[in-house]
Design an enzyme around this catalytic site. Structure first.
Site, short mmCIF file in Angstrom:
data_model
loop_
_atom_site.label_atom_id
_atom_site.label_comp_id
_atom_site.label_asym_id
_atom_site.label_seq_id
_atom_site.Cartn_x
_atom_site.Cartn_y
_atom_site.Cartn_z
N LYS A 82 -3.82 -30.77 6.88
CA LYS A 82 -4.51 -29.55 6.46
C LYS A 82 -6.13 -29.72 6.60
CE LYS A 82 -4.08 -25.40 4.07
NZ LYS A 82 -3.30 -24.56 4.18
N GLY A 182 -0.09 -8.14 -6.21
CA GLY A 182 -0.75 -8.36 -5.05
C GLY A 182 -0.54 -7.52 -3.83
N GLY A 184 -1.84 -7.36 -0.67
CA GLY A 184 -2.33 -7.86 0.33
C GLY A 184 -1.47 -7.89 1.41
N VAL A 186 0.85 -10.18 2.48
CA VAL A 186 2.28 -10.44 2.26
C VAL A 186 2.94 -9.68 1.37
CG1 VAL A 186 3.76 -12.10 1.29
CG2 VAL A 186 1.90 -12.88 2.43
P1 NAD Z 1 -4.22 -11.48 1.04
O1 NAD Z 1 -5.67 -12.11 0.38
O2 NAD Z 1 -3.99 -10.60 1.96
O3 NAD Z 1 -3.59 -10.79 -0.50
C1 NAD Z 1 -3.77 -11.16 -1.82
C2 NAD Z 1 -3.94 -9.93 -2.77
O4 NAD Z 1 -3.90 -10.39 -4.03
C3 NAD Z 1 -5.35 -9.26 -2.30
O5 NAD Z 1 -5.12 -8.05 -2.15
C4 NAD Z 1 -6.02 -9.33 -3.89
O6 NAD Z 1 -6.78 -8.33 -4.14
C5 NAD Z 1 -4.98 -9.53 -4.59
N1 NAD Z 1 -5.19 -10.14 -6.06
C6 NAD Z 1 -5.78 -11.14 -6.47
N2 NAD Z 1 -5.92 -11.45 -7.65
C7 NAD Z 1 -5.04 -10.73 -8.04
C8 NAD Z 1 -4.68 -10.56 -9.51
N3 NAD Z 1 -4.72 -11.31 -10.38
N4 NAD Z 1 -3.69 -9.48 -9.72
C9 NAD Z 1 -3.27 -8.44 -8.76
N5 NAD Z 1 -3.62 -8.73 -7.41
C10 NAD Z 1 -4.42 -9.88 -7.01
O7 NAD Z 1 -3.36 -12.67 0.91
P2 NAD Z 1 -1.75 -13.00 1.49
O8 NAD Z 1 -2.08 -13.25 2.96
O9 NAD Z 1 -1.22 -11.77 1.54
O10 NAD Z 1 -1.42 -13.84 0.80
C11 NAD Z 1 -0.98 -13.65 -0.73
C12 NAD Z 1 -0.26 -15.10 -0.95
O11 NAD Z 1 0.68 -15.58 -0.26
C13 NAD Z 1 -1.36 -16.45 -1.23
O12 NAD Z 1 -0.97 -17.16 -2.47
C14 NAD Z 1 -1.27 -17.19 -0.09
O13 NAD Z 1 -1.65 -18.37 -0.28
C15 NAD Z 1 0.27 -16.94 0.02
N6 NAD Z 1 0.92 -17.23 1.46
C16 NAD Z 1 0.38 -16.37 2.51
C17 NAD Z 1 1.22 -16.54 3.81
C18 NAD Z 1 0.56 -15.80 4.88
O14 NAD Z 1 1.31 -15.85 5.82
N7 NAD Z 1 -0.23 -14.82 4.66
C19 NAD Z 1 1.89 -17.60 3.76
C20 NAD Z 1 2.40 -18.66 2.99
C21 NAD Z 1 1.82 -18.33 1.52
#
Ligand code: NAD
Length: 357
Positions: A82, A182, A184, A186
């Site tokens: 990382k 969330g 977002g 994922v």
């Molecule tokens: P993202 O930033 O697109 O989405 C996260 C969402 O969570 C955002 O919309 C944010 O507003 C919301 N959020 C934050 N705090 C919150 C709360 N207290 N209550 C409700 N919603 C809240 O991120 P992502 O890429 O969708 O990733 C989501 C999670 O998955 C993270 O923990 C990330 O580390 C993990 N992850 C993502 C990937 C990937 O391919 N994107 C891979 C492995 C792990």
């Protein structure tokens, strides 16, 4: 006194940590290489305004170790690495910054391969790629695999189906009440699978615009206030926002037999909350098992990207989750520990293959 870098590396089992600072571009970078027994270390580059250099170092060490476990359990021939870049992404990021960082990555001769993470984008990967071939997550038009989120969500969906099979005797999600925390990247792709399957989907996000986007695409989804999510009786809780949402307080309130979501580091303390979930009869799909779709996708980019192969490989998360549930039950332990032990076993077995001892 704070432990030195070497002491921290010894405690967490790291092979190498490299630092780079460059006054011209403002680059202050740490690359942590945890373990390369299975192959080159791979993990994203995160840009973050850390409170101290020590915080940045600890984050790099912790995240790179997590990548070793994730790739080992996913059956990939990749190690854990990382990179963290210290500072304000909105002020630092430009072509020269990324190309200087690309040269730093290149100086490690492939022992570390980088990818996207928090505050980094496909365009940033393109700049890095001008200085090194050890970069993944490039745009599709450059032969890369693009955004990993759809594959991560597909893996979460498969892991969720496996958990449903274990908890309810069937992996059919139609009619199941699923709360996706969330909305977002994922969360949104995951909700698409769930709605298509006829699940009753609830979501919650602190960012209203994210909720609006999801509702515009899938009007059947119900929105829940962030502070009321654990008042809800549901079948499956899918944390897809932040880490540490599974803690003593939330477990006390939870009214669901399954936790299956994509967020990293879901258990606030695995030694405390893993056993607590077993006691409460909640089936938990370990985070680093269920959210490995993104890294699996990237591993396929290294070999020459093929989307069908990526989906096929990610679908194996289903069987892997069932195996971990069985092992945990047989050994009277919690699923997070069973998954960690399975990853460690693979690392030890392959280390012996390589050394012949
Ligand atoms: P993202 O930033 O697109 O989405 C996260 C969402 O969570 C955002 O919309 C944010 O507003 C919301 N959020 C934050 N705090 C919150 C709360 N207290 N209550 C409700 N919603 C809240 O991120 P992502 O890429 O969708 O990733 C989501 C999670 O998955 C993270 O923990 C990330 O580390 C993990 N992850 C993502 C990937 C990937 O391919 N994107 C891979 C492995 C792990």
């Amino acid at each position: 006194m704070q432990p030195s870098t070497l002491e921290l590396m010894q405690q967490m089992g790291h092979e190498q940590v490299a630092f780079c600072q460059d006054p011209h571009t403002g680059l202050n970078a740490i690359i942590a290489i945890h373990n390369t027994v299975l192959g080159p270390s791979l993990g994203g580059t995160r840009v973050w305004n850390y409170a101290s250099h020590q915080d940045a170092l600890v984050d790099a060490l912790r995240l790179s170790r997590g990548m070793t476990y994730k790739s080992a359990l996913a059956g990939l021939n990749l190690g854990g690495g990382k990179a963290v870049l210290i500072g304000d992404a909105s002020k630092l990021k430009n072509e020269a910054y990324w190309r200087r960082y690309g040269r730093f990555v290149n100086s490690l001769n492939g022992k570390y391969i980088t990818a996207e993470d928090v505050n980094t984008s496909k365009t940033d990967m393109e700049y890095i790629g001008m200085e090194t071939k050890f970069v993944t997550g490039k745009p599709e038009y450059m032969g890369g695999s693009g955004d990993p989120s759809p594959l991560t969500s597909y893996g979460v969906y498969m892991g969720m189906k496996a958990a449903a099979k274990k908890a309810f005797g069937s992996d059919d999600l139609s009619g199941r009440k699923v709360l996706v925390q969330g909305a977002g990247n994922v969360g949104r792709y995951l909700m698409e699978y769930l709605v298509k399957d006829g699940a009753k989907v609830y979501t919650s996000d602190i960012n209203e615009s994210k909720v609006k986007e999801v509702l515009a695409m899938m009007p059947s989804i119900e929105v829940v206030d962030s502070d009321k999510i654990f008042d809800l009786e549901m079948d499956i809780y899918a944390p897809c926002a932040l880490g540490a949402t599974v803690n003593t307080e939330t477990i006390g309130k939870m009214k669901c037999p399954v936790i299956a979501g994509g967020a990293n580091n879901q258990l606030a303390d695995e030694n405390v909350h893993g056993p607590m979930l077993v006691e409460k009869g909640i089936i938990y799909v370990p985070d680093f098992l269920i959210n490995a779709g993104g890294i699996i996708n990237i591993s396929i980019e290294i070999d020459g990207y093929n989307r069908e192969r990526a989906y096929n490989t990610v679908s194996k998360i289903y069987d892997r989750a069932l195996q971990i549930f069985d092992t945990a039950e047989r050994e009277g332990t919690h699923t997070q520990l069973a998954a960690m032990q399975a990853a460690e076993k693979r690392l030890n077995d392959i280390a012996k293959v390589h050394t012949g001892l």
